[in-house]
Write an enzyme that holds these catalytic residues in place. Structure first.
Site: not given
Ligand SMILES: [Zn+2]
Length: 440
Positions: A266, A345
């Site tokens: 996950h 930046h």
């Molecule tokens: Zn699962």
């Protein structure tokens, strides 16, 4: 790319079922409901006051331990990946997933119960085309735990996955194009599998009250424990693909690309979803380089430089495209990667500093004042900037339309202006500026 547009889809009607929540072990009723175009998938907590909803978007991702949790404010929904995978793979773009608890019923640990529910509700086409994310360049994420996900250009959504357990036991591979038919037949029935060592502590702590061999396959050493025989010899890799589809649904766009996943989980799935979303945001910002509208009575660069004392790299307006009234005008600034501020930046991640946008607003506003005062023998000094808001990043390639309106001027020396920077018809920043004019 398909020649005919694909249209968004929702559910034909409401359908629901009741089951057991994995973590609390309590009864939960889940209902899938149709939703309008561009709604996306939202979870609704029917059990809470005001029935709050949570967008199924990567921005709302909270945790990825064992299951995927999303939330907004203090509201959470856990274990969203299987229902999301079913909705997404079965072609549902817009839906409300209503629940009277903080997680869906776990069912048998697969996406089968949700597919059955979607079948019951039916899927119906809507009038708006789908939004896609087309993979242009190879993207990848790699984790310290050995997960590797590579995303390659493809005109279909494909997943090729390698799963490997501890000591490379239960190594399995499967490659497929994700279509509703293939998902229903090959992926949806594949159940969650867990390693005994991982769940033992959770069971001891009573953290998975609803967990049993009814809703997961438990792997202990060489042994595979489950209520019924394996549904596929390679059921594990199929479930890994199921989880990838569910987690990537958080991109909230149809992906045209090929996911090559090795030992995914996950956390790495979510990382890829985040990477895709960032790339999509970047593309949306630079997508439309709108034609500069022609207006009467504007000022070209030379004329701007006759009025403003600023020079490179501090001249932040290329020209004035129109004066709507004496006190209102629009300037334009094309932002290129060659702006000196991008060097620092930030290296590798160029974003225009907000203060430079405020400077651009101040320069356009002072042009108004110089014109009004009919003199350029003065110099404008900034006194204050109020209500400053930076709403969206400005990136190389953007064209900024700088709107300025004088709202107050006291004599010829003090003025207030309301300003906005607009890119692709969206306000990226705004401010109320006050300045004073002194003789040079
Ligand atoms: Zn699962």
């Amino acid at each position: 790319m398909p020649s005919t547009p694909e249209f968004q889809q929702t559910l034909g009607k409401i359908a629901g079922f009741t089951g057991t929540a994995l973590h609390t072990g309590e009864k939960v009723t889940l209902k899938l409901q149709p939703a309008p175009v561009d709604h996306g998938i939202k979870f609704k907590r029917k059990d809470l006051q005001d029935e709050p909803t949570i967008d199924a978007k990567i921005e709302n991702l909270k945790t990825v331990e064992r299951a995927t949790t999303i939330g907004e404010g203090s509201v959470r929904v856990h274990t969203v990946e299987h229902v999301l995978a079913a909705l997404w793979a079965m072609g549902v773009d817009n839906a409300v997933v209503e629940m009277d608890a903080n997680e869906p019923p776990i069912g048998d640990g697969s996406a089968q119960p949700y597919v059955d529910l979607i079948r019951k509700a039916g899927v119906s086409a809507q009038e708006e085309p789908r939004k896609f994310f087309d993979v242009r360049d190879t993207m990848h994420v790699e984790s310290k735990t050995g997960a590797l996900l590579v995303l390659l250009p493809d005109d279909k959504f494909r997943i090729s996955c390698t799963q490997a357990g501890p000591n490379n036991k239960f190594t399995q591979f499967l490659s497929m194009e994700v279509t509703p038919t293939a998902f229903e037949r090959e992926i949806a029935p594949a159940r969650t599998f867990v390693y005994y060592e991982d769940v033992k502590t959770l069971m001891d702590k009573n953290l998975i009250k609803g967990g049993s061999l009814e809703n997961a396959i438990v792997v202990r050493g060489e042994a595979v424990l489950s209520k019924e025989p394996l549904r596929f010899p390679d059921e594990f890799v199929r479930h890994k693909i199921l989880d990838i589809i569910g987690d990537l649904a958080l991109v909230a766009r149809r992906i045209r690309g090929h996911v090559v996943a090795v030992k995914p989980g996950h956390a790495s799935n979510a990382e890829l979803a985040r990477l895709i979303t960032r790339e999509q945001t970047r593309r949306s910002a630079v997508a439309v380089s709108r034609a500069v509208p022609s207006g009467d009575g504007g000022l070209d660069t030379d004329q701007v430089m006759q009025i403003l004392p600023h020079r490179f790299p501090f001249l932040m307006v290329d020209r004035i495209i129109s004066f709507e009234t004496e006190t209102k005008c629009i300037g334009v600034k094309t932002v290129t990667i060659n702006e000196p501020f991008f060097q620092g930046h930030f290296p590798g991640h160029p974003v225009m500093p907000g203060v430079m946008q405020v400077e651009a607003m101040a320069q356009v506003a002072s042009i108004l004042l110089f014109k009004l005062a009919k003199t350029t023998s003065r110099i404008g000094y900034f006194m204050s900037a109020d209500e400053v808001k930076f709403r969206k990043p400005v990136l190389p390639g953007d064209t900024i339309f700088i709107h300025a309106e004088l709202t107050k001027s006291r004599g010829e020396r003090l003025a207030k202006a309301k300003c906005q920077c607009v890119v692709n018809d969206a306000i990226v920043s705004e401010a109320e500026l006050m300045f004073t004019f002194l003789d040079k």
